[in-house]
Write a protein that holds these residues in place. Structure first.
Motif, PDB file in Angstrom:
ATOM      1  N   LEU A  21      13.613  -9.819  78.601  1.00 55.49           N
ATOM      2  CA  LEU A  21      13.267  -8.868  79.656  1.00 55.49           C
ATOM      3  C   LEU A  21      12.183  -7.893  79.206  1.00 55.49           C
ATOM      4  N   LEU A  22      12.264  -7.438  77.963  1.00 56.66           N
ATOM      5  CA  LEU A  22      11.226  -6.542  77.452  1.00 56.66           C
ATOM      6  C   LEU A  22       9.870  -7.226  77.439  1.00 56.66           C
ATOM      7  N   LEU A  23       9.831  -8.493  77.030  1.00 58.08           N
ATOM      8  CA  LEU A  23       8.567  -9.234  77.030  1.00 58.08           C
ATOM      9  C   LEU A  23       8.037  -9.422  78.451  1.00 58.08           C
ATOM     10  N   ALA A  24       8.933  -9.652  79.377  1.00 60.86           N
ATOM     11  CA  ALA A  24       8.508  -9.847  80.762  1.00 60.86           C
ATOM     12  C   ALA A  24       8.014  -8.546  81.397  1.00 60.86           C
ATOM     13  N   LEU A  25       8.545  -7.409  80.945  1.00 63.28           N
ATOM     14  CA  LEU A  25       8.173  -6.125  81.534  1.00 63.28           C
ATOM     15  C   LEU A  25       6.871  -5.541  80.985  1.00 63.28           C
ATOM     16  N   MET A  26       6.398  -6.023  79.856  1.00 61.05           N
ATOM     17  CA  MET A  26       5.220  -5.403  79.228  1.00 61.05           C
ATOM     18  C   MET A  26       3.956  -5.411  80.080  1.00 61.05           C
ATOM     19  N   PRO A  27       3.626  -6.458  80.811  1.00 59.98           N
ATOM     20  CA  PRO A  27       2.387  -6.391  81.601  1.00 59.98           C
ATOM     21  C   PRO A  27       2.504  -5.600  82.903  1.00 59.98           C
ATOM     22  N   ILE A  28       3.701  -5.245  83.311  1.00 55.72           N
ATOM     23  CA  ILE A  28       3.875  -4.572  84.604  1.00 55.72           C
ATOM     24  C   ILE A  28       3.179  -3.207  84.667  1.00 55.72           C
ATOM     25  N   PRO A  29       3.253  -2.338  83.633  1.00 58.40           N
ATOM     26  CA  PRO A  29       2.516  -1.068  83.737  1.00 58.40           C
ATOM     27  C   PRO A  29       1.002  -1.247  83.858  1.00 58.40           C
ATOM     28  N   ILE A  30       0.454  -2.253  83.209  1.00 57.92           N
ATOM     29  CA  ILE A  30      -0.991  -2.486  83.325  1.00 57.92           C
ATOM     30  C   ILE A  30      -1.335  -2.956  84.738  1.00 57.92           C
ATOM     31  N   LEU A  31      -0.503  -3.841  85.289  1.00 54.85           N
ATOM     32  CA  LEU A  31      -0.734  -4.290  86.664  1.00 54.85           C
ATOM     33  C   LEU A  31      -0.595  -3.133  87.654  1.00 54.85           C
ATOM     34  N   CYS A  32       0.344  -2.245  87.414  1.00 55.45           N
ATOM     35  CA  CYS A  32       0.486  -1.064  88.277  1.00 55.45           C
ATOM     36  C   CYS A  32      -0.733  -0.156  88.146  1.00 55.45           C
ATOM     37  N   GLY A  33      -1.274  -0.042  86.945  1.00 57.75           N
ATOM     38  CA  GLY A  33      -2.493   0.748  86.762  1.00 57.75           C
ATOM     39  C   GLY A  33      -3.671   0.145  87.503  1.00 57.75           C
ATOM     40  N   ALA A  34      -3.786  -1.178  87.463  1.00 57.14           N
ATOM     41  CA  ALA A  34      -4.869  -1.845  88.190  1.00 57.14           C
ATOM     42  C   ALA A  34      -4.707  -1.646  89.700  1.00 57.14           C
ATOM     43  N   LEU A  35      -3.480  -1.739  90.172  1.00 50.55           N
ATOM     44  CA  LEU A  35      -3.221  -1.519  91.595  1.00 50.55           C
ATOM     45  C   LEU A  35      -3.517  -0.069  91.981  1.00 50.55           C
ATOM     46  N   ALA A  36      -3.142   0.859  91.130  1.00 44.09           N
ATOM     47  CA  ALA A  36      -3.429   2.273  91.404  1.00 44.09           C
ATOM     48  C   ALA A  36      -4.930   2.534  91.428  1.00 44.09           C
ATOM     49  N   ALA A  37      -5.682   1.853  90.574  1.00 47.17           N
ATOM     50  CA  ALA A  37      -7.138   2.039  90.561  1.00 47.17           C
ATOM     51  C   ALA A  37      -7.774   1.529  91.848  1.00 47.17           C
ATOM     52  N   MET A  38      -7.181   0.485  92.423  1.00 50.71           N
ATOM     53  CA  MET A  38      -7.735  -0.054  93.672  1.00 50.71           C
ATOM     54  C   MET A  38      -7.352   0.795  94.885  1.00 50.71           C
ATOM     55  N   LEU A  39      -6.157   1.381  94.858  1.00 50.83           N
ATOM     56  CA  LEU A  39      -5.658   2.076  96.042  1.00 50.83           C
ATOM     57  C   LEU A  39      -5.908   3.578  96.049  1.00 50.83           C
ATOM     58  N   THR A  40      -6.246   4.165  94.917  1.00 52.46           N
ATOM     59  CA  THR A  40      -6.452   5.607  94.839  1.00 52.46           C
ATOM     60  C   THR A  40      -7.861   5.882  94.316  1.00 52.46           C
ATOM     61  N   PRO A  41      -8.302   7.106  94.416  1.00 56.30           N
ATOM     62  CA  PRO A  41      -9.636   7.431  93.896  1.00 56.30           C
ATOM     63  C   PRO A  41      -9.696   7.549  92.366  1.00 56.30           C
TER      64      PRO A  41
END
Length: 77
Positions: A21-41
């Motif tokens: 589970l820890l290995l599976a969760l590691m890329p999620i914060p980076i993906l959330c950061g990429a999504l935040a960069a697209m949706l926010t200024p």
């Protein structure tokens, strides 16, 4: 009437460990950061940097605090 069991009847579902589970969760914060960069200024650098920092903290937790137990005796595989 007897019921025969075949070897496929006894196949268990794979278990997922805490380390998987820890290995599976590691890329999620980076993906959330990429999504935040697209949706926010927020800039891509800041958003992906924050996501990368969270992933690095998760990695540090995984290898230090929640590290798998080591074998004390016997050869490693």
């Amino acid at each position: 009437m007897s019921v025969r069991t075949t070897p496929s009847d006894r196949i268990a579902l794979p278990t997922v460990s805490r380390y998987d589970l820890l290995l599976a969760l590691m890329p999620i914060p980076i993906l959330c950061g990429a999504l935040a960069a697209m949706l926010t200024p927020a800039s891509k650098t800041v958003a992906l940097g924050a996501g990368g920092l969270l992933s690095a903290l998760l990695f540090g937790y995984a290898i230090s605090i929640a590290a798998p137990p080591t074998r004390l005796n016997g050869p490693s595989a």
